[in-house]
Design an enzyme around this catalytic site. Structure first.
Site, short mmCIF file in Angstrom:
data_model
loop_
_atom_site.label_atom_id
_atom_site.label_comp_id
_atom_site.label_asym_id
_atom_site.label_seq_id
_atom_site.Cartn_x
_atom_site.Cartn_y
_atom_site.Cartn_z
N THR A 1 0.79 -0.63 0.29
CA THR A 1 0.17 0.20 0.08
C THR A 1 1.18 1.20 -0.12
OG1 THR A 1 -1.60 0.80 1.19
CG2 THR A 1 -0.04 0.06 2.73
N GLU B 1 -5.41 -2.20 4.20
CA GLU B 1 -4.81 -2.50 5.91
C GLU B 1 -6.02 -3.84 6.50
OE1 GLU B 1 -1.66 0.64 5.55
OE2 GLU B 1 -3.92 0.20 5.26
N LYS C 1 -7.36 22.93 7.34
CA LYS C 1 -7.60 23.91 8.50
C LYS C 1 -7.11 25.20 7.71
CE LYS C 1 -7.28 20.72 11.62
NZ LYS C 1 -6.44 20.04 12.65
N TRP D 1 -12.00 23.79 10.43
CA TRP D 1 -11.70 22.92 9.67
C TRP D 1 -12.72 22.63 8.70
CZ3 TRP D 1 -15.24 17.70 8.89
CH2 TRP D 1 -15.11 17.59 8.69
#
Length: 531
Positions: free
Chosen positions: A170, A317, A427, A432
């Site tokens: 990955t 994963e 940000k 946010w």
């Protein structure tokens, strides 16, 4: 053991077909061919613990390798053929591949890398043409000829179910690709649970024994989301398309009676926009999307074509499935247009998945669909680390939970909504901004075919959003129109005015990764190089 997944299909549906190009055969022949491949590998000196790499398009050969390689105790390395040559070489050397099954299309890559692969002893050619291509590599022969020369009898051994069965790599934002790995036990548990998830729940009958399956996620990418194992266990008809080409995919859907596929949003968008799709009834198709958040524009386009779509969530994963769209009976009774927002959400964690969303202090966030935190998970099929990189594995599993790096919220009904990747959160002035939300809102404009939003440095606000927009073919659009389009979402309270990107660039295309996701890392690098 993975070999147990082969027992049911030849009992319940021995006549159902595996289709790839001009080749068709039933499940009896699939089992025979897997035994033949096992004999070829064993005769080549491959044994328990050895790593066998595959470099191929989605094919019947890849499916056979999914079983034969781990069933003799070896490890199957799914090589990501869309990486750079140097990255491919790194993964093959790092995995210590001993034998490579290589499609003729990738011979030039392997020939270039051969001197950098000290552990590779030999190669097997995978040819789609009548004659195998010439090569300077030391090969054992061509795949079909080798299979034809050996026996259909093979006594597959029993061994520790915790033995590693598969590995692949990955890519991240920095450094070399990282190797994840999965055992027989993990793959079987994931397969059993995924079969239940895709078939047993009311309103989520994505893949049942009477369906016809065609992958549109590469088989080197997280086991094609694990679905080939499920499809083989159920004995469904399987159609392998080779190299992805949108018009060909639609023709296979139409001609082979495909009912279920899965793919990342960029592939689905190309499919819907291709010529063959314009005059083809797509109402039979059930599509599972994941790997990246689907935009509302794509979702509405699927609804208009009659496609039943679902959203899943997972990562390399995690083998990969963690959550899936789940509608209540009342939600399922809504008209298709009324289900769009519900089906776009990341879904409910599937059985055996322990999932939590925690804030920066380590506390679980309230179930209000507003507060956000990092998704952390535990399940029986998650990779236990990164191959030969224990320090990175320890970081992945810090505190006994696998850290996904995804930012999400959860509502009162336990429905997960991925808001962004931690590294993609913008940000600005201490506030946010979700790049995914901005992409979804921009995509609602009918002239937008594709969009990507990233944060770029700003001396005053730290970061500001920048949008790249690909217009629908034959239509024109400009940044002023799109900013005005976004104002309606300021007015209704979905976003703040300062979230509107000051820079909106109209482009011909947007970079994607080796598995078809929008490549925001590359976008940021290109923007930085441009100053």
């Amino acid at each position: 053991m993975i070999k147990s997944l082969l027992l049911s299909a030849k009992r319940y549906a021995p006549e159902r077909e595996i289709v790839c190009g001009n080749r068709r055969y039933d499940y009896r022949e699939l089992n025979a061919r897997i035994a033949r491949l096992a004999n070829v590998l064993t005769e080549a000196g491959i044994g328990a613990g050895d790593t066998v790499a595959v470099m191929d398009w989605d094919s019947h050969r890849y499916l056979e390798a999914y079983f034969a390689v781990p069933m003799i105790g070896a490890v199957l390395h799914h090589v990501n053929v869309r990486l750079s040559v140097d990255q491919i070489g790194y993964t093959m050397a790092h995995a210590e591949d001993r034998l490579v099954l290589v499609n003729d299309d990738f011979l030039p890559i392997v020939e270039e890398l051969a001197d950098r692969l000290p552990t590779v002893e030999s190669y097997i050619q995978l040819s789609d043409a009548a004659e195998a291509a010439n090569t300077s590599l030391k090969t054992l022969g061509e795949y079909e000829a080798l299979l034809a020369s050996t026996s259909t009898d093979y006594l597959f051994p029993d061994f520790d179910e915790n033995s590693v069965a598969t590995t692949f790599y990955t890519t991240g934002t920095t450094g070399n690709p990282k190797g994840v790995y999965f055992s027989h036990r993990q793959l079987v548990l994931h397969t059993l649970n995924m079969a239940t998830t895709l078939a047993a729940y009311e309103g989520v009958s994505l893949l049942r024994s009477e369906d016809v399956y065609m992958p549109m996620t590469p088989m080197f990418h997280v086991h094609a989301w694990g679905v080939p194992y499920v499809a083989t266990m159920l004995g469904v008809k399987q159609v392998y398309p080779g190299r992805y080409e949108p018009n060909r995919l639609v023709r296979l859907y139409r001609d082979e009676g495909v009912t279920f596929s899965h793919g990342v949003p960029t592939v689905l968008q190309m499919l819907l926009n291709c010529d063959e799709a314009k005059d083809t009834d797509l109402g039979r198709w059930k599509l599972l999307t994941g790997g990246a958040a689907p935009t509302e524009g794509l979702v509405r386009q699927m609804v208009e074509r009659g496609i039943r779509f679902y959203t899943g969530y997972g990562m390399s994963e995690t083998c990969p499935l963690l959550s899936l769209t789940h509608l209540t009976p009342e939600q399922a009774a809504l008209p298709p247009a009324g289900q769009v927002a519900l089906r776009m959400r990341t879904g409910v964690p599937i059985s055996l998945v322990d999932l939590r969303v925690v804030d920066e202090t380590g506390c679980e966030v309230p179930l209000d669909d507003s507060c956000v935190g990092e998704v952390q998970v535990r399940a029986p099929w998650l990779t236990q680390g990164y191959f030969r990189e224990p320090e990175k594995g320890a970081e992945l599993w810090q505190g006994g939970w696998l850290h996904t790096g995804d930012v999400a919220s959860v509502d009162a009904h336990g429905v997960l909504q991925i808001r962004d990747r931690i590294k993609d959160v913008i940000k600005t002035g201490g506030e946010w901004i979700s790049s995914l939300l901005l992409e979804s809102l921009i995509s609602r404009h009918p002239a937008v075919a594709n969009v990507a939003v990233v944060g770029v440095p700003d001396p005053r606000w730290d970061e500001r959003p920048l949008a790249l927009v690909v217009p629908v073919e034959g239509q024109e659009i400009d940044s002023g129109t799109l900013k005005q389009h976004l104002m309606q979402y300021v007015d209704n309270g979905e976003i703040n005015k300062w979230a509107i990107p000051q820079q909106i660039r109209i482009v011909d295309s947007i970079p994607v990764t080796s598995v078809g996701k929008v490549n925001k890392k590359q976008i940021r690098e290109q923007l930085a190089a441009q100053g």
